[in-house]
Design an enzyme around this catalytic site. Sequence first.
Site, mmCIF file in Angstrom:
data_model
loop_
_atom_site.group_PDB
_atom_site.id
_atom_site.type_symbol
_atom_site.label_atom_id
_atom_site.label_comp_id
_atom_site.label_asym_id
_atom_site.label_seq_id
_atom_site.Cartn_x
_atom_site.Cartn_y
_atom_site.Cartn_z
ATOM 1 N N MET A 165 39.635 36.763 47.323
ATOM 2 C CA MET A 165 39.754 35.540 46.516
ATOM 3 C C MET A 165 38.596 34.578 46.799
ATOM 4 S SD MET A 165 43.709 34.408 46.252
ATOM 5 C CE MET A 165 44.752 35.099 44.973
ATOM 6 N N ARG A 170 20.776 58.674 54.171
ATOM 7 C CA ARG A 170 20.623 58.522 55.631
ATOM 8 C C ARG A 170 21.884 58.976 56.367
ATOM 9 N NH1 ARG A 170 19.478 53.395 54.395
ATOM 10 N NH2 ARG A 170 21.087 52.742 55.841
ATOM 11 N N ASP A 225 39.960 28.522 49.682
ATOM 12 C CA ASP A 225 38.627 28.823 49.133
ATOM 13 C C ASP A 225 37.459 28.218 49.913
ATOM 14 O OD1 ASP A 225 39.959 30.159 47.125
ATOM 15 O OD2 ASP A 225 39.917 28.467 45.740
HETATM 16 O O1 F6P Z 1 42.435 28.242 44.924
HETATM 17 C C1 F6P Z 1 43.131 29.196 45.641
HETATM 18 C C2 F6P Z 1 43.248 30.479 44.863
HETATM 19 O O2 F6P Z 1 43.974 31.419 45.636
HETATM 20 C C3 F6P Z 1 41.919 31.091 44.412
HETATM 21 O O3 F6P Z 1 41.266 31.789 45.433
HETATM 22 C C4 F6P Z 1 42.365 31.954 43.265
HETATM 23 O O4 F6P Z 1 41.319 32.119 42.342
HETATM 24 C C5 F6P Z 1 43.484 31.147 42.657
HETATM 25 O O5 F6P Z 1 43.944 30.256 43.652
HETATM 26 C C6 F6P Z 1 44.644 31.960 42.150
HETATM 27 O O6 F6P Z 1 45.539 31.089 41.559
HETATM 28 P P1 F6P Z 1 47.019 31.473 41.132
HETATM 29 O O7 F6P Z 1 47.848 31.582 42.371
HETATM 30 O O8 F6P Z 1 47.442 30.333 40.272
HETATM 31 O O9 F6P Z 1 46.934 32.777 40.433
#
Ligand code: F6P
Length: 323
Positions: free
Chosen positions: A170, A212, A128
């Site tokens: 994500m 456009r 992230d």
């Molecule tokens: O923090 C990493 C991440 O991939 C985020 O981008 C996402 O919101 C979350 O983890 C998803 O988590 P999980 O794998 O527990 O669904």
Amino acid sequence: MKRIAVFTSGGDAPGMNACIRAVVRTAIYHGIEVYGIRKGFNGMISGDFYKMESSSVSNTIQKGGTILKSARSKEFMTREGREKAYEQLKKYEIDGLVAIGGNGTFTGASMFSEEFGIPIVGAPGTIDNDLYGTDYTIGYDTAVNTALDAIDKIRDTADSHERVFFVEVMGRDSGYIAMPCAIGGGAEIVMIPETITSVEQVINTLKNGWERSKTSFIIVIAEGDEEGNATQIAAEVKEALPQMDARVTILGHVQRGGAPTAADRLLASQIGIATVEGLINGKSDVMAGIVNSRLVYTPFKDTINKKKIINQRFVRMVEILSI
Ligand code: F6P
């Protein structure tokens, strides 16, 4: 410091193995024994520890995922759970910990080191890139490149069929993954939680583009955008512009996998060394990061509470480059 342990926690990220490798080898280099803890805080509670040697991390630098496995532990958020974890650390005579993870990991680590006095140094491991105290987190560069590769492919089919694609990436509550994907992927619009972009603005941009003679569009949406997820936003747009052929692609967990890029391997290796050398030099309750090419240690409380600001210049870039 005679014996340390290392673990990965929270969502896995490409480059975590390169970081574990650097931790193990730096510890051994300095004459310190090192244990691996499997499955994050859950493994700390259940005593899933094993002694690591230099060979335990051979042939891992290029691998995605984490050889130590990962988890999001509910039990560690209870005092009882943390007491159990402390008992295990005492049993294995662990003097210090390296925690590789994101915000949730550092929140737990900070509480734990305060309660039980165990020194902990963190490594920012999350796709992230939402952690204050480092320009980039381990796994971010790989995730962006994975998402970008997918967007390039979507662009081919978008162009062939003259469609609008809503691509959700994500990033939890941040737009750090979305932004370079939008710029690098030539998107018409980017929607991130850090800036307000209304569905109405999206509709207007599409209408103007259509007038456009633009025939295909890519809209990159960060999963945490305030207007909703890609499916919701696409539904609203479709209602207003029924003449447009629209599709939604949610890239999802594919962004978490794969071999780490060179940038991630380098960052992970640098930070892995810094975590162990930080512990040796008496640091605790801090995360090792790289800011403006310099190694810095940031208190966990700042990495948790302070927000890393996204550069507004990037928002403007998308606007200029998509005319
Ligand atoms: O923090 C990493 C991440 O991939 C985020 O981008 C996402 O919101 C979350 O983890 C998803 O988590 P999980 O794998 O527990 O669904």
